[in-house]
Design a protein around this motif. Structure first.
Motif, short mmCIF file in Angstrom:
data_model
loop_
_atom_site.label_atom_id
_atom_site.label_comp_id
_atom_site.label_asym_id
_atom_site.label_seq_id
_atom_site.Cartn_x
_atom_site.Cartn_y
_atom_site.Cartn_z
N VAL A 1 19.48 3.37 4.79
CA VAL A 1 18.50 4.44 5.05
C VAL A 1 18.70 5.05 6.44
O VAL A 1 17.92 5.90 6.87
N ARG A 2 19.74 4.58 7.14
CA ARG A 2 20.06 5.17 8.45
C ARG A 2 21.43 5.83 8.42
O ARG A 2 21.89 6.35 9.41
N CYS A 3 22.09 5.73 7.27
CA CYS A 3 23.40 6.34 7.12
C CYS A 3 23.18 7.45 6.09
O CYS A 3 23.28 7.22 4.88
N LYS B 1 7.51 6.15 0.49
CA LYS B 1 8.86 5.62 0.25
C LYS B 1 8.71 4.38 -0.62
O LYS B 1 7.78 3.62 -0.42
N SER B 2 9.66 4.17 -1.51
CA SER B 2 9.61 2.93 -2.29
C SER B 2 10.22 1.84 -1.43
O SER B 2 11.41 1.86 -1.18
N HIS B 3 9.42 0.93 -0.98
CA HIS B 3 10.00 -0.16 -0.21
C HIS B 3 10.79 -1.02 -1.17
O HIS B 3 10.35 -1.30 -2.26
N HIS B 4 11.99 -1.40 -0.73
CA HIS B 4 12.94 -1.96 -1.68
C HIS B 4 12.40 -3.23 -2.32
O HIS B 4 12.72 -3.54 -3.45
N ASN B 5 11.55 -3.96 -1.61
CA ASN B 5 11.09 -5.22 -2.19
C ASN B 5 9.82 -5.05 -3.00
O ASN B 5 9.22 -6.01 -3.42
N VAL B 6 9.38 -3.82 -3.18
CA VAL B 6 8.19 -3.61 -3.98
C VAL B 6 8.47 -2.63 -5.12
O VAL B 6 8.30 -2.95 -6.29
N LEU C 1 9.02 -1.65 23.00
CA LEU C 1 9.40 -0.74 21.91
C LEU C 1 9.20 -1.39 20.54
O LEU C 1 9.39 -2.59 20.38
N TRP C 2 8.87 -0.57 19.58
CA TRP C 2 8.73 -1.07 18.21
C TRP C 2 10.10 -1.13 17.54
O TRP C 2 10.49 -2.13 16.98
N GLN C 3 10.85 -0.03 17.64
CA GLN C 3 12.20 0.01 17.08
C GLN C 3 13.09 0.93 17.90
O GLN C 3 12.61 1.92 18.48
N TYR C 4 14.36 0.62 17.93
CA TYR C 4 15.34 1.45 18.64
C TYR C 4 16.66 1.25 17.92
O TYR C 4 17.12 0.13 17.76
N PHE D 1 13.63 -4.47 10.68
CA PHE D 1 14.83 -3.85 10.09
C PHE D 1 14.52 -3.67 8.60
O PHE D 1 14.09 -4.60 7.94
N PRO D 2 14.69 -2.47 8.08
CA PRO D 2 14.26 -2.22 6.70
C PRO D 2 15.10 -3.00 5.69
O PRO D 2 16.29 -3.22 5.91
N GLY D 3 14.46 -3.41 4.61
CA GLY D 3 15.17 -4.13 3.55
C GLY D 3 16.44 -3.43 3.10
O GLY D 3 17.49 -4.06 2.95
N PRO D 4 16.42 -2.10 2.88
CA PRO D 4 17.65 -1.42 2.43
C PRO D 4 18.68 -1.26 3.56
O PRO D 4 19.73 -0.64 3.38
N GLY D 5 18.35 -1.81 4.70
CA GLY D 5 19.33 -1.90 5.79
C GLY D 5 19.84 -0.56 6.26
O GLY D 5 19.13 0.45 6.29
N ILE E 1 0.83 -1.20 0.00
CA ILE E 1 0.00 0.00 0.00
C ILE E 1 0.87 1.25 0.00
O ILE E 1 0.63 2.19 -0.74
N GLU E 2 1.94 1.27 0.80
CA GLU E 2 2.75 2.48 0.87
C GLU E 2 3.54 2.73 -0.40
O GLU E 2 3.84 3.86 -0.74
N SER E 3 3.90 1.67 -1.11
CA SER E 3 4.76 1.87 -2.28
C SER E 3 4.00 2.15 -3.56
O SER E 3 4.36 3.01 -4.32
N SER F 1 6.70 12.91 10.86
CA SER F 1 7.97 12.31 10.43
C SER F 1 7.71 10.86 10.03
O SER F 1 6.59 10.38 10.16
N THR F 2 8.75 10.16 9.61
CA THR F 2 8.63 8.71 9.42
C THR F 2 9.57 8.06 10.43
O THR F 2 10.36 8.75 11.07
N ILE F 3 9.49 6.75 10.55
CA ILE F 3 10.34 6.07 11.54
C ILE F 3 11.79 6.12 11.09
O ILE F 3 12.67 6.59 11.80
N GLU F 4 12.05 5.61 9.88
CA GLU F 4 13.40 5.69 9.33
C GLU F 4 13.63 7.12 8.84
O GLU F 4 12.67 7.83 8.53
N TRP F 5 14.90 7.50 8.74
CA TRP F 5 15.17 8.88 8.32
C TRP F 5 15.12 9.03 6.81
O TRP F 5 15.07 10.13 6.30
#
Ligand code: XMP
Length: 516
Positions: free
Chosen positions: A401-403, A347-352, A435-438, A394-398, A333-335, A511-515
């Motif tokens: 997306v945090r660097c 965001k384009s999720h990497h697997n979609v 927690l959901w993510q940290y 953990f996002p597919g693009p690892g 749905i998001e992609s 905001s979104t969770i990932e940056w």
């Protein structure tokens, strides 16, 4: 699309709430799917339809470009529940009137139930609901009665049981509406008469049959395992369907967290007894990502490289015409807007989003219609350990997306070490459970510091800690000050290249969770 059982069609009238409604229906163990208004009738006719829910939305039903759907949707012989905008659309479609309200209602409101039956069965008296509307119903269509009202909203809930048409001006899908779950359950179980049969064993069985039909007697599937819950559950289902014709590939793309490759190998090769190949493609990924700073461009490159690795691996097998993935319903749905609908691409999720058109492999995606919590339930049902099932996503693009900024081996290594400090310290305090993510995020911002007697000019690292139910919305979480101090001191002292730690105090939305 058919689930082999009757379900609810949730028509997305432009709200972010459509997914939440669909999830709430699933939580009542009834299948649901989402459709945009312009395809709702067609999809309703294709599925085994048990009922329809029209979601809320930001527009006014009388505005010229308001989302609308054909009124034929009301003639399919199944019950309909309109929520907020959905109620107003229903009222207008059936001959009532909707006008701008003098007083907007927003937030918690108390309503008095007038008829404790049908959608309000066993929900009597006064109850707190969540309202968010600027229009109001002025006149009800013929045959409708009031089921609940508030001080400012005489038609807070309405219904015409003869027609099986109901509407609520408030949002039963959000947790602020105290009896919301019961109201939705009443609609799907009592009014629509649907069975609570959407459960892990029936879902797994249905997917196994689908995969067996799709892959045939001799097809083989190559599946990318990441070590997270989604690809693990997908692998388990495919494995049940076709046994050793499933070939799992664990790709070390250079964007993994510390120790991740080793733990993946141990779990799938040794414990789950699946055919597993570990491919070290880190050099290839980092080379292709060199100089790429734009988040969407990074995601596209990574999606592309993953496919290249899988394609290459598939050549080792005679009949590997299929690519298995742990894609979830929200990713879809998001992609790409699930059925070409209203929701914007965030965001384009990497697997979609990143798959090439000339893939030449058919996708096997047993989780494509499932929400994360359903996948976790299925994981447990299939015997995965709680540690794996409850692992933070953990996002597919690892780490890409945090660097933020350019991806270099040195920056990724700094991030890996900082991230390990964040996660291990939170886990050591036992705070990770709610927690959901940290995680840590490396920012391409350099600032001046002082280390010993020397000046430093290094990058900053952000600590991101969120709570969420489904990743569609998330709240930031404040860790105890001593813990934050410890994490910050450790990162600055132990990780090269970082001389400042900041705290991300933003919720999703906006905001979104990932940056990235
Ligand atoms: P955002 O950043 O959009 O993330 O708020 C929502 C959730 O999705 C995860 N995420 C991804 N998962 N592929 C995935 O499998 C992706 O490309 C991807 N991007 C974000 C993120 O970690 C969060 O849990």
């Amino acid at each position: 699309m058919s689930a082999g059982q009757k379900g609810i069609l949730v028509v997305d009238m432009g709200a972010q709430y459509a997914q939440l409604i669909a999830r709430r229906v699933r939580e009542a163990h009834v299948w649901s799917q989402i459709a945009p208004p312009d395809r709702a009738l067609e999809i309703a006719r294709e599925m085994e339809l048990g009922g329809i829910i029209l979601s809320g939305g930001p527009a006014s039903v009388y505005a010229p470009d308001a989302p609308s759907l054909t009124e034929e949707i009301l003639e399919l012989g199944v019950p309909v529940l309109g929520i907020c905008y959905g109620l107003q659309w229903l009222v207008q479609a059936l001959g009532g009137t909707v006008v701008p309200a003098d007083k907007h209602e927003y937030g918690r409101t108390s309503v008095q139930v007038r008829r404790d039956e049908h959608i309000f069965e066993a929900v009597a008296g006064r109850t707190v609901v969540w309202m968010s509307h600027a229009d109001r119903v002025e006149a009800l269509p013929e045959g409708f009665e009031v089921y609940a009202s508030s001080n400012d909203c005489p038609f807070a809930a309405i219904g015409n049981p003869e027609r099986g048409a109901f509407g609520v001006q408030f949002h039963p899908e959000v947790t602020h509406t105290v009896r919301g779950r019961e109201i939705l359950q009443n609609f799907v179980w009592r009014v629509c008469g649907l069975e609570a049969s959407w459960r892990p064993d029936s879902i797994v069985q249905r997917e196994i049959e689908k995969i067996q039909g799709q892959v045939g007697d001799d097809g083989e599937v190559v599946l990318g395992l990441s070590g997270g819950v989604d690809s693990s559950v997908a692998a388990l289902i495919v494995h049940r369907a076709i046994g050793d014709r499933l070939h799992c590939i664990f790709v070390d793309n250079g964007l993994l967290r510390l120790g991740e490759r080793e733990s993946g190998e141990a779990l799938f090769g040794q414990h789950l007894n699946m055919d597993l190949t570990v491919v070290d493609a880190s050099a290839q990924f980092l080379e292709k990502l060199a100089g790429v700073r734009d988040p969407e461009a990074k995601r596209k490159v990574i999606g592309h490289e993953f496919v290249e690795v899988f394609r290459e691996e598939a050549k080792r097998f005679t009949n590997a015409r299929f690519l298995g993935q742990g894609t979830l319903y929200p990713d879809v749905i998001e992609s790409v807007n699930v059925h070409g609908g209203n929701t914007a691409v965030i965001k384009s999720h990497h697997n979609v989003g990143g798959l090439p058109e000339d893939l030449e492999m058919d996708l096997v995606e047993p989780l494509r219609e499932l929400f994360k919590d359903e996948v976790r339930d299925i994981g447990r049902h299939l015997g995965l350990s709680d540690v794996l099932v409850d692992r933070q996503p953990f996002p597919g693009p690892g780490l890409a997306v945090r660097c933020l900024g350019e991806l270099t081996a040195e920056r990724l290594e700094s991030l890996r070490l900082a991230d390990r400090i964040v996660t291990s310290e939170i886990e050591a305090e036992g705070l990770h459970e709610g927690l959901w993510q940290y995680f840590a995020v490396l920012l391409p911002v350099r600032s001046v510091g002082v280390m010993g007697d020397a000046r430093t000019y290094e990058e900053a690292c952000a600590i991101r800690v969120v709570q969420s139910e489904d990743a569609m919305t998330a709240d930031w979480v404040l860790l105890p000050q001593e813990l934050l101090a410890k994490i910050s001191n450790r990162i600055i002292n132990e990780v090269r290249g970082i001389n400042r730690v900041v705290l991300d105090i933003s919720s999703k939305p906006p905001s979104t969770i990932e940056w990235e």
